[in-house]
Design an enzyme around this catalytic site. Structure first.
Site, PDB file in Angstrom:
ATOM      1  N   HIS B 135      24.941  32.874  14.777  1.00 51.85           N
ATOM      2  CA  HIS B 135      24.922  32.484  13.364  1.00 51.85           C
ATOM      3  C   HIS B 135      23.456  32.506  12.918  1.00 51.85           C
ATOM      4  O   HIS B 135      22.554  32.296  13.737  1.00 51.85           O
ATOM      5  CB  HIS B 135      25.491  31.072  13.276  1.00 51.85           C
ATOM      6  CG  HIS B 135      25.771  30.567  11.895  1.00 51.85           C
ATOM      7  ND1 HIS B 135      24.771  30.100  11.076  1.00 51.85           N
ATOM      8  CD2 HIS B 135      26.928  30.437  11.201  1.00 51.85           C
ATOM      9  CE1 HIS B 135      25.316  29.702   9.934  1.00 51.85           C
ATOM     10  NE2 HIS B 135      26.610  29.899   9.977  1.00 51.85           N
ATOM     11  N   ASP B 213      24.521  26.157  20.877  1.00 54.01           N
ATOM     12  CA  ASP B 213      25.002  25.850  19.532  1.00 54.01           C
ATOM     13  C   ASP B 213      26.509  25.649  19.649  1.00 54.01           C
ATOM     14  O   ASP B 213      27.263  26.616  19.771  1.00 54.01           O
ATOM     15  CB  ASP B 213      24.660  27.015  18.585  1.00 54.01           C
ATOM     16  CG  ASP B 213      25.266  26.822  17.202  1.00 54.01           C
ATOM     17  OD1 ASP B 213      25.958  25.798  16.974  1.00 54.01           O
ATOM     18  OD2 ASP B 213      25.049  27.698  16.342  1.00 54.01           O
ATOM     19  N   GLN B 216      31.095  25.520  16.783  1.00 48.91           N
ATOM     20  CA  GLN B 216      32.516  25.894  16.848  1.00 48.91           C
ATOM     21  C   GLN B 216      33.167  25.316  18.093  1.00 48.91           C
ATOM     22  O   GLN B 216      34.287  24.810  18.037  1.00 48.91           O
ATOM     23  CB  GLN B 216      32.653  27.429  16.848  1.00 48.91           C
ATOM     24  CG  GLN B 216      32.087  28.124  15.630  1.00 48.91           C
ATOM     25  CD  GLN B 216      32.838  27.803  14.357  1.00 48.91           C
ATOM     26  OE1 GLN B 216      34.014  27.401  14.386  1.00 48.91           O
ATOM     27  NE2 GLN B 216      32.178  27.950  13.219  1.00 48.91           N
ATOM     28  N   LYS B 239      32.691  20.258  10.788  1.00 47.17           N
ATOM     29  CA  LYS B 239      33.679  21.171  11.372  1.00 47.17           C
ATOM     30  C   LYS B 239      34.611  20.415  12.320  1.00 47.17           C
ATOM     31  O   LYS B 239      35.655  20.908  12.705  1.00 47.17           O
ATOM     32  CB  LYS B 239      32.976  22.301  12.118  1.00 47.17           C
ATOM     33  CG  LYS B 239      32.149  23.224  11.220  1.00 47.17           C
ATOM     34  CD  LYS B 239      31.629  24.414  12.005  1.00 47.17           C
ATOM     35  CE  LYS B 239      30.411  25.058  11.372  1.00 47.17           C
ATOM     36  NZ  LYS B 239      30.703  25.831  10.171  1.00 47.17           N
ATOM     37  N   CYS B 377      27.513  34.626   7.819  1.00 44.19           N
ATOM     38  CA  CYS B 377      26.179  34.180   8.233  1.00 44.19           C
ATOM     39  C   CYS B 377      25.798  34.776   9.577  1.00 44.19           C
ATOM     40  O   CYS B 377      25.155  34.124  10.400  1.00 44.19           O
ATOM     41  CB  CYS B 377      26.087  32.661   8.286  1.00 44.19           C
ATOM     42  SG  CYS B 377      26.346  31.882   6.701  1.00 44.19           S
TER      43      CYS B 377
END
Lengths: 151, 419
Positions: B135, B213, B216, B239, B377
């Site tokens: 991202h 990261d 998700q 999220k 993104c």
């Protein structure tokens, strides 16, 4: 199913979106510029060639984008041909107003031709798709893009 | 709230979809006269009642600034705010609650590491490795570090299947100059998980630290930062069914202690004079200014909600949904699903022949279906895949098989429209 969407996707738009008449780089041009929409990644590069009298003799574009942005670029190329830079700037202003409000000005032949795009005003996220090529063309006329000949 | 998994013979982890959906008031809304089919959870998830109630209750009954008041309201609010740190530490199995730093979102968490670890502890000439499916939030902070601090930025390739190429990563690590590997734990475009444990082992074997990261990944499977042997782990609340404005950076205590602060101001100091200031202990050193108090309390409720349902049930539910979506979408002529990673979560990106992703999204929206369309993104990944944009359907715990069927049927109509 999509009857209400016919405001946005009129036949003219689907047709020009699928088979643009001016969707190519001109063999010779004197101004060009690129426009992009960072939100969606759509990109268009417009090319224009001026005739000796200062009017646009031909316009074309290369684009990767949605049906609205391609159709708008194509109809723009058709519309601006034969006009001076100042006339094109005025056309761009009227087109942007029409895309934002949906109101088609009366007795305006150029806008009547572009009227199928007025439906975007109901889709705020799609207005930029319709105006992208116009922004690029104005940048080209203002010398903000590089110019060249078959670069 | 009374959401539980429904024990079913042979399928112990089947979610009680109706009960879960009832916890999300917004799912009862209609869009353009049709029931909302929300398939955009990877962009931001909807909020359960528990989260909404926790935030409302805070504002209505128990609110003041934290860490400073000597009065009842401030003390109670501080307890609730700090309680989130315990909840998050438990969620990701952090060994020490002081290793949980609150940020605005994942982007700020990664920027914090790029600034405080990058400028504070990496030397010019060292390198940072990212992957080809990041991202923008895990690309741009490292470009800024590169340009300001003389750090080299290296990009580990992905395979055509959309998986991280581990041998490419290893080759980038070989010269021993890499100080940090910063890689997604799950692609927001392809849905691919990355083999975090193996990445961490490779990085450590070559003297590099590793940041994941988890924006998700944390939504879909249990994260255990100790089992992964990570050094940093970043994710965002919104999220994970929590509110916007609150994110998390977990970091090993010794690293956080050695790193200089990120932002300066109130709450992050030990003492201040005009000559010099000294920093508060971690995590407060990294939490300058009044934090997102209400949002942190909302995140705590979101964590509780997810834990009550349980990651086993969530993962099983989403694996079935993803399989169903892959089968339904792949069966439509002209639809192309991106990526075929072996290990993938509830995110499915696709293209449709003859129609741009935006046009697809607009036509789906007309049928009440929310998907994302565009470059997500992740422009460099799009270029790697040779496309400009995709439509993306992403799933949450409230997504149903019927919604995926609705999407598939709607796509047939979209295809017809543009034929």
């Amino acid at each position: 199913m999509f009857e209400d969407l016919r405001d946005l996707y009129q036949d003219v738009i689907l047709d020009h979106g699928r088979q643009p008449r001016h969707g190519a780089r001109l063999a010779a041009y004197d101004v060009t510029a690129e426009g992009d929409n960072p939100m969606c990644g759509d990109r268009v590069r417009v090319f224009a060639r001026h005739d000796a009298d200062g009017r646009i003799g031909a316009a074309g574009f290369e684009a990767r984008g949605c049906a609205i942005s391609i159709a708008s670029a194509d109809l723009m190329a058709e519309t601006v041909t034969g006009h001076t830079d100042d006339e094109v700037r005025a056309l761009a202003g009227r087109f942007r107003d029409m895309a934002m409000t949906g109101a088609v000005p009366e007795d305006d032949v150029a806008m009547a031709r572009l009227a199928p795009l007025a439906g975007v005003h109901e889709y705020p996220s799609r207005v930029k798709c319709a105006t992208l090529a116009w922004h690029a063309l104005l940048a080209a006329l203002d010398g903000k893009g590089e110019s060249g000949r078959d670069r | 709230m009374n959401v539980t998994t429904r024990p079913t013979p042979g399928d112990p982890a089947l979610l009680d979809s109706a009960a879960i959906r009832a916890e999300f008031p917004i799912l009862g809304e209609t869009v353009r006269g049709k029931p909302l089919v929300f398939l955009d959870s990877a962009a931001s998830a909807m909020k359960p009642r528990a989260v909404i109630a926790a935030m409302t209750q805070t504002m209505e009954t128990q609110y003041a600034n934290v860490h400073r008041g000597l009065h009842w309201m401030s003390e109670r609010t501080t307890e609730a705010y700090e309680g989130t740190r315990d909840a998050v530490a438990r969620l990701i199995n952090a060994p020490d609650r002081a290793e949980i730093v609150f940020t605005r979102n994942s982007t700020e968490a990664i920027n914090l590491v790029a600034h405080s670890y990058g400028r504070g502890m990496l030397r010019p000439g060292q390198a940072v490795v990212i992957s080809a499916m990041e991202h923008h939030s895990n690309i741009v902070p490292w470009q800024m570090l590169r340009d300001a601090h003389g750090i080299e930025l290296r990009v580990a390739a992905i395979t055509d299947a959309g998986e991280l190429d581990l041998s490419a990563l290893e080759a980038l690590l070989a010269d021993g100059r890499v100080g940090l590997v910063s890689i997604t734990h799950m692609s927001n475009v392809l849905g691919s998980y990355t083999p975090a444990q193996r990445i961490a082992a490779l990085a450590h074997a070559h003297g590099a630290r590793v940041l994941f990261d988890g924006s998700q990944a944390v939504v879909h499977r249990r994260i255990d930062v100790q089992a992964l042997d990570a050094d940093f782990y970043a994710f965002t609340g919104h999220k994970l069914y929590g509110p916007t404005g609150i994110g998390v950076l977990w970091g090993r205590r010794e690293l956080l202690e050695a790193m200089p602060p990120f932002l300066g101001g109130g709450d992050m100091i030990s003492s201040v004079s005009y000559e010099r200031s000294t920093w508060a202990a971690v995590p407060h050193k990294f939490e300058a200014g009044t934090p997102a108090i209400i949002e942190a309390i909302g995140l705590s409720a979101a964590v509780g909600f997810v834990e009550r349902i349980g990651y086993a049930a969530i993962a099983a539910h989403e694996a079935r949904l993803t399989d169903h979506a892959l089968a339904r979408l792949s069966a439509i002529e002209g639809v192309h699903v991106l990526g075929r990673a072996q290990d993938r979560g509830g995110v499915v990106s696709f293209t449709l022949d003859g129609a741009h992703a935006h046009d697809v999204a607009t036509l789906l929206d007309r049928q009440g279906i929310a998907v994302r369309a565009g470059h997500h993104c992740a422009e460099p990944l799009m270029r790697r895949l040779g496309i400009d944009s995709t439509a993306r359907a992403s799933f949450g715990i409230y997504t149903t098989h019927a919604e995926i069927d609705t999407l598939a049927e709607a796509l047939l109509r979209v295809r017809e429209f543009f034929a």
